[in-house]
Design an enzyme around this catalytic site. Structure first.
Site, PDB file in Angstrom:
ATOM      1  N   ASP A 195      11.508  -6.497  14.720  1.00  0.00           N
ATOM      2  CA  ASP A 195      13.139  -7.205  14.760  1.00  0.00           C
ATOM      3  C   ASP A 195      13.846  -7.009  12.916  1.00  0.00           C
ATOM      4  OD1 ASP A 195      12.081  -9.448  13.719  1.00  0.00           O
ATOM      5  OD2 ASP A 195      13.247 -10.853  14.541  1.00  0.00           O
ATOM      6  N   SER A 196      12.394  -6.867  12.550  1.00  0.00           N
ATOM      7  CA  SER A 196      12.870  -6.462  11.185  1.00  0.00           C
ATOM      8  C   SER A 196      13.835  -5.179  10.970  1.00  0.00           C
ATOM      9  CB  SER A 196      11.906  -6.524  10.369  1.00  0.00           C
ATOM     10  OG  SER A 196      10.603  -5.707  10.363  1.00  0.00           O
ATOM     11  N   ASP A 208       8.873  -6.571  19.495  1.00  0.00           N
ATOM     12  CA  ASP A 208       8.973  -7.840  19.186  1.00  0.00           C
ATOM     13  C   ASP A 208      10.040  -8.677  20.064  1.00  0.00           C
ATOM     14  OD1 ASP A 208       8.754  -9.931  17.273  1.00  0.00           O
ATOM     15  OD2 ASP A 208       9.720  -8.960  15.072  1.00  0.00           O
ATOM     16  N   LYS A 219       5.549 -10.040  20.778  1.00  0.00           N
ATOM     17  CA  LYS A 219       5.158 -11.001  20.052  1.00  0.00           C
ATOM     18  C   LYS A 219       6.132 -11.481  19.611  1.00  0.00           C
ATOM     19  CE  LYS A 219       6.367 -10.270  14.958  1.00  0.00           C
ATOM     20  NZ  LYS A 219       6.783 -10.895  14.711  1.00  0.00           N
ATOM     21  N   GLU A 276       3.144 -15.928   8.651  1.00  0.00           N
ATOM     22  CA  GLU A 276       3.803 -15.216   7.411  1.00  0.00           C
ATOM     23  C   GLU A 276       4.099 -16.066   6.579  1.00  0.00           C
ATOM     24  OE1 GLU A 276       7.252 -13.211   8.757  1.00  0.00           O
ATOM     25  OE2 GLU A 276       8.488 -12.768   6.822  1.00  0.00           O
TER      26      GLU A 276
HETATM   27  O1  KIV Z   1      10.055  -7.977  11.905  1.00  0.00           O
HETATM   28  C1  KIV Z   1       9.396  -7.942  11.746  1.00  0.00           C
HETATM   29  O2  KIV Z   1       8.879  -6.848  11.183  1.00  0.00           O
HETATM   30  C2  KIV Z   1       7.621  -8.932  11.413  1.00  0.00           C
HETATM   31  C3  KIV Z   1       7.149  -8.616  10.331  1.00  0.00           C
HETATM   32  C4  KIV Z   1       7.203  -9.139   9.191  1.00  0.00           C
HETATM   33  C5  KIV Z   1       5.797  -9.683  10.904  1.00  0.00           C
HETATM   34  O3  KIV Z   1       8.046  -9.706  12.340  1.00  0.00           O
END
Ligand code: KIV
Length: 286
Positions: free
Chosen positions: A47-48, A86, A115, A184
């Site tokens: 979700d980044s 995610d 995730k 994290e």
């Molecule tokens: O969304 C993402 O990129 C993440 C990573 C930083 C682990 O959750």
């Protein structure tokens, strides 16, 4: 080479002789091909994407539909790496049934597993997902979807009680059936305690060298995002810098008439040019 599977990742505990896991985020097909050809074991469609691709200030802005759009693009590259979708904020917070429906959307878009962020309180959701045959990766420590509750992006587990709590949270996720856990923004000593405590691999980001693997965000690793460099990021390229130079060179060539050249243009045959009364201006055939 055969595709990387959830059981293969679950078995990659360094203390049992496994090689450290490599996970990199990707959000589209070309990114997935780069990460896959680079040899990563897992591609996280994180979700980044909200911050590094879509320009938002936090990860809270993306929906399940947004994530499915990006998971689909990554999956269409048919990577060997395991694709992790995610679950975004509010897609698993209301009820386990809602979480299963939203996770199924990401699986149908092409993810092999999902995730989610959070520890003990996510147990019912993790169990419901696993009951629906959806493998789950946990995420503990600095969990960006909790930015407002945490009061910012702060390293977690710095005090003894908080460190012990992180170990307990990781044990709860493992008992619930998670096949791996992202850690994290935690001190490396705490990441080591968690890694030693659980049977499943830990994958760190800003969590030091004692995890069973490491993850970085694509745009950080490649230097596409160059505005901030968190301490835990190592840049392996300066693609933003190189791209700005390349666009600048194109602009200069256009403005000075050096682009396109004769060879970069299509041409009429001399007969057609003559028929159009252009003889002499079209010198070579296409
Ligand atoms: O969304 C993402 O990129 C993440 C990573 C930083 C682990 O959750």
């Amino acid at each position: 080479m055969s595709k990387i599977t959830v059981p293969a990742v679950r078995a990659r505990k360094v203390r049992d002789g496994g090689d450290p896991l490599v996970m990199v985020t990707a959000y589209d097909a070309p990114g997935a091909r780069i990460v896959d050809e680079g040899g990563a074991d897992l591609i996280l469609v994180g979700d980044s994407v909200a911050m590094v691709v879509l320009g938002y200030d936090d990860t809270l802005q993306v929906t399940t539909a947004d994530m499915a759009h990006h998971v689909g693009a990554v999956a269409r590259a048919k990577p060997r790496a395991l694709v992790v979708g995610d679950l975004p904020w509010m897609s698993y917070h209301l009820s386990p049934a809602d979480a299963v429906t939203n996770a199924a959307t990401l699986i149908r878009a092409g993810a092999s597993c999902v995730k989610l962020e959070g520890g003990r309180k996510r147990r019912p959701v993790v169990e419901a997902l696993i009951d629906a045959e959806i493998p789950v990766m946990g995420h503990l420590g600095l969990t960006p979807q909790s930015v407002n509750a945490m009061g910012g992006y702060k390293v977690q587990g710095r005090q003894r009680d908080a460190a012990m709590e992180l170990v307990a949270e990781a044990e709860a996720l493992t008992e619930a059936g998670c096949f791996a856990i992202v850690l994290e923004g935690v001190p490396d000593e705490v990441a080591r305690m968690v890694t030693e405590a659980v049977e499943v691999p830990t994958i760190g980001i800003g969590a030091g060298p004692h995890c069973d693997g490491q993850v970085l965000v694509f745009h950080d690793l490649l230097g596409i995002e160059d505005r901030i460099t968190p301490k835990f990021v190592r840049r392996y390229a300066a693609l933003k810098h190189d791209a700005v130079l390349a666009v600048g060179a194109f602009a200069a060539d256009v403005r000075t008439g050096r682009f396109p050249s004769h060879d970069e243009s299509y041409h009429l045959s001399s007969e057609q040019a003559e028929a159009l009364g252009l003889y002499g201006s079209a010198t070579k055939s296409a």
